[in-house]
Design an enzyme around this catalytic site. Structure first.
Site, PDB file in Angstrom:
ATOM      1  N   ASP A  38      95.329  77.126  32.572  1.00 39.21           N
ATOM      2  CA  ASP A  38      93.952  76.862  32.949  1.00 39.21           C
ATOM      3  C   ASP A  38      93.844  75.343  33.211  1.00 39.21           C
ATOM      4  O   ASP A  38      94.770  74.589  32.860  1.00 39.21           O
ATOM      5  CB  ASP A  38      93.070  77.291  31.761  1.00 39.21           C
ATOM      6  CG  ASP A  38      91.665  76.808  31.877  1.00 39.21           C
ATOM      7  OD1 ASP A  38      91.048  77.083  32.907  1.00 39.21           O
ATOM      8  OD2 ASP A  38      91.176  76.136  30.934  1.00 39.21           O
ATOM      9  N   ASP A  40      90.289  73.149  33.335  1.00 36.85           N
ATOM     10  CA  ASP A  40      89.219  72.454  32.611  1.00 36.85           C
ATOM     11  C   ASP A  40      89.309  72.715  31.109  1.00 36.85           C
ATOM     12  O   ASP A  40      89.349  73.866  30.660  1.00 36.85           O
ATOM     13  CB  ASP A  40      87.841  72.928  33.101  1.00 36.85           C
ATOM     14  CG  ASP A  40      87.507  72.394  34.479  1.00 36.85           C
ATOM     15  OD1 ASP A  40      87.616  71.189  34.697  1.00 36.85           O
ATOM     16  OD2 ASP A  40      87.131  73.209  35.350  1.00 36.85           O
ATOM     17  N   GLU A  85      78.531  82.034  28.101  1.00 35.39           N
ATOM     18  CA  GLU A  85      79.969  82.064  28.410  1.00 35.39           C
ATOM     19  C   GLU A  85      80.809  82.125  27.125  1.00 35.39           C
ATOM     20  O   GLU A  85      81.781  82.864  27.044  1.00 35.39           O
ATOM     21  CB  GLU A  85      80.348  80.807  29.224  1.00 35.39           C
ATOM     22  CG  GLU A  85      81.816  80.768  29.607  1.00 35.39           C
ATOM     23  CD  GLU A  85      82.274  79.397  30.124  1.00 35.39           C
ATOM     24  OE1 GLU A  85      81.529  78.405  30.015  1.00 35.39           O
ATOM     25  OE2 GLU A  85      83.392  79.332  30.631  1.00 35.39           O
ATOM     26  N   SER A 153      92.271  78.267  37.858  1.00 36.19           N
ATOM     27  CA  SER A 153      91.055  77.639  37.344  1.00 36.19           C
ATOM     28  C   SER A 153      89.782  78.195  37.982  1.00 36.19           C
ATOM     29  O   SER A 153      89.710  78.374  39.200  1.00 36.19           O
ATOM     30  CB  SER A 153      91.109  76.125  37.594  1.00 36.19           C
ATOM     31  OG  SER A 153      89.857  75.541  37.344  1.00 36.19           O
ATOM     32  N   ALA A 154      88.784  78.384  37.139  1.00 35.23           N
ATOM     33  CA  ALA A 154      87.460  78.768  37.630  1.00 35.23           C
ATOM     34  C   ALA A 154      86.640  77.517  37.955  1.00 35.23           C
ATOM     35  O   ALA A 154      85.442  77.602  38.218  1.00 35.23           O
ATOM     36  CB  ALA A 154      86.751  79.610  36.580  1.00 35.23           C
ATOM     37  N   LYS A 202      89.718  85.852  35.798  1.00 35.58           N
ATOM     38  CA  LYS A 202      90.969  85.141  36.071  1.00 35.58           C
ATOM     39  C   LYS A 202      92.128  86.113  35.812  1.00 35.58           C
ATOM     40  O   LYS A 202      92.798  86.060  34.789  1.00 35.58           O
ATOM     41  CB  LYS A 202      91.071  83.895  35.194  1.00 35.58           C
ATOM     42  CG  LYS A 202      90.023  82.853  35.588  1.00 35.58           C
ATOM     43  CD  LYS A 202      89.901  81.748  34.592  1.00 35.58           C
ATOM     44  CE  LYS A 202      91.027  80.750  34.721  1.00 35.58           C
ATOM     45  NZ  LYS A 202      90.778  79.546  33.912  1.00 35.58           N
ATOM     46  N   ASP A 227      91.876  77.741  27.250  1.00 36.31           N
ATOM     47  CA  ASP A 227      90.911  77.323  26.218  1.00 36.31           C
ATOM     48  C   ASP A 227      89.812  78.347  26.024  1.00 36.31           C
ATOM     49  O   ASP A 227      88.985  78.182  25.137  1.00 36.31           O
ATOM     50  CB  ASP A 227      90.273  75.963  26.559  1.00 36.31           C
ATOM     51  CG  ASP A 227      89.211  76.090  27.631  1.00 36.31           C
ATOM     52  OD1 ASP A 227      89.564  76.428  28.775  1.00 36.31           O
ATOM     53  OD2 ASP A 227      88.024  75.879  27.321  1.00 36.31           O
TER      54      ASP A 227
HETATM   55  N1  LIG Z   1      78.686  75.515  37.169  1.00 39.49           N
HETATM   56  C1  LIG Z   1      79.672  75.496  36.261  1.00 39.49           C
HETATM   57  C2  LIG Z   1      80.477  76.601  36.056  1.00 39.49           C
HETATM   58  C3  LIG Z   1      81.490  76.513  35.103  1.00 39.49           C
HETATM   59  N2  LIG Z   1      81.660  75.394  34.396  1.00 39.49           N
HETATM   60  C4  LIG Z   1      82.759  75.284  33.418  1.00 39.49           C
HETATM   61  O1  LIG Z   1      83.976  75.249  34.148  1.00 39.49           O
HETATM   62  C5  LIG Z   1      85.039  75.763  33.362  1.00 39.49           C
HETATM   63  C6  LIG Z   1      85.857  76.712  34.209  1.00 39.49           C
HETATM   64  O2  LIG Z   1      87.014  76.114  34.707  1.00 39.49           O
HETATM   65  P1  LIG Z   1      88.482  76.443  34.074  1.00 39.49           P
HETATM   66  O3  LIG Z   1      89.425  75.466  34.725  1.00 39.49           O
HETATM   67  O4  LIG Z   1      88.400  76.242  32.604  1.00 39.49           O
HETATM   68  O5  LIG Z   1      88.787  77.865  34.455  1.00 39.49           O
HETATM   69  C7  LIG Z   1      84.413  76.463  32.173  1.00 39.49           C
HETATM   70  O6  LIG Z   1      84.682  75.680  31.013  1.00 39.49           O
HETATM   71  C8  LIG Z   1      82.913  76.436  32.464  1.00 39.49           C
HETATM   72  O7  LIG Z   1      82.162  76.196  31.276  1.00 39.49           O
HETATM   73  C9  LIG Z   1      80.872  74.307  34.622  1.00 39.49           C
HETATM   74  O8  LIG Z   1      81.056  73.239  33.969  1.00 39.49           O
HETATM   75  N3  LIG Z   1      79.866  74.372  35.546  1.00 39.49           N
HETATM   76 MG   LIG Z   2      89.050  75.989  30.722  1.00 39.15          MG
END
Ligand SMILES: Nc1ccn([C@@H]2O[C@H](COP(=O)(O)O)[C@@H](O)[C@H]2O)c(=O)n1
Ligand SMILES: [Mg+2]
Length: 289
Positions: A38, A40, A85, A153-154, A202, A227
């Site tokens: 991942d 973030d 979340e 990554s989201a 994911k 995480d």
């Molecule tokens: N509008 C948003 C949507 C999601 N998040 C945060 O992004 C993280 C997802 O990314 P990964 O690399 O961890 O998959 C996740 O921690 C969400 O809380 C955001 O900040 N703003």
């Molecule tokens: Mg993350």
């Protein structure tokens, strides 16, 4: 065998099982290994000096190119949806539509802000994002040993790629699947490319158009880094899994989440802002004995 596993931040439900997987990964050799991570709050830091570090979305949300009204609306969305979340008492069925709603609303707001492709590098430079301590060794070890690193990554792909590039560790062994921005012919953000990736999809359903894992069918050992509980499905599309070691960074609401994380991840790292444990495991795996 790996001194980093004695750190006070480390928790394991079954240390013998962990030692078994690590031995098996080492025995099968570096040629069989791939890392799936991942981004973030896993490769990037959760906090520094008592302050929260930004996610790739937050980097855009907080940047100078966003109007004050836009910033307020994006913050309101974060305050409403983030507790959902990470709520350990809600089911996936409940969370998924709400996550689609969050990402869609945030992406729509960002798309109304006239963000320029040419501004991305400066936006990242001016942000407070930080990669976890030990990131240089992590990226370099994988690169030198030809181990593929798949970042799933989201977050926002364009932003996270720029973070890795500015840290000088964007090596050719890295592949990223994430939410990429869609710019018009004038380089102005007009939306985000599909499929939309959020915390809880994911998995293989958003990888259908990529042949990434099929090309890596010989990489039967996996180290997975995440995480969130949603990161646990990131390796579902891998065709041939022999050994999988799941390492989870538990950053937020630690006491509340400890039980579930210990059930799901082989190694749980509590409030650990470093990649020490991961680097220790990789070092041990790569050393010839
Ligand atoms: N509008 C948003 C949507 C999601 N998040 C945060 O992004 C993280 C997802 O990314 P990964 O690399 O961890 O998959 C996740 O921690 C969400 O809380 C955001 O900040 N703003
Ligand atoms: Mg993350």
């Amino acid at each position: 065998m790996i001194v980093e596993l004695d750190k006070t931040t480390v928790r394991m439900k079954n240390p013998d099982h962990v030692r078994g997987i690590i031995s098996s990964i080492k025995k099968d050799g570096v040629n069989k290994l791939q890392v799936i991570s991942d981004f973030d709050m896993t490769l990037s830091r959760f906090g520094w000096n008592g302050r929260r570090c930004p996610t790739s979305h937050n980097i855009l949300d907080n940047s100078q190119v966003i109007t004050e009204e836009g910033k307020k609306q994006l913050k309101d969305l974060l305050h409403y949806y983030y507790p959902i979340e990470i709520d350990p008492n809600r089911t996936l069925e409940e969370k998924c539509p709400l996550m689609v709603e969050w990402w869609t609303r945030a992406h729509d707001l960002l798309s109304q802000q006239k963000i320029l492709k040419g501004d991305i590098a400066q936006i990242v430079k001016e942000s407070e994002v930080m990669l976890r301590e030990g990131f240089n060794e992590f990226f370099d070890q994988l690169h030198k040993n030809n181990v593929p690193l798949f970042i799933f990554s989201a977050g926002v792909g364009d932003i996270l790629e720029e973070i890795i590039r500015q840290a000088n560790v964007f090596h050719p062994n890295i592949n990223v699947v994430s939410n990429y921005m869609d710019f018009d012919d004038n380089g102005i953000l007009r939306g985000f490319k599909r499929p939309l990736i959020h915390t809880y999809n994911k998995n293989n359903t958003v990888l259908n158009n990529t042949e990434y894992f099929q090309q890596l069918s010989t990489k039967t050992s996996i180290i997975l880094l995440g995480d969130s509980m949603g990161d646990l499905t990131m390796a579902d599309g891998v065709t041939n899994v022999k050994n999988i070691l799941k390492i989870g960074f538990l950053n937020d609401k630690v006491e509340e989440h400890r039980g579930k994380y210990l059930e799901s991840y082989d190694i749980v790292l509590e409030r650990d802002e470093t990649l020490d444990v991961v680097n220790g495991i990789l070092r041990y795996t790569f050393i010839e004995t």
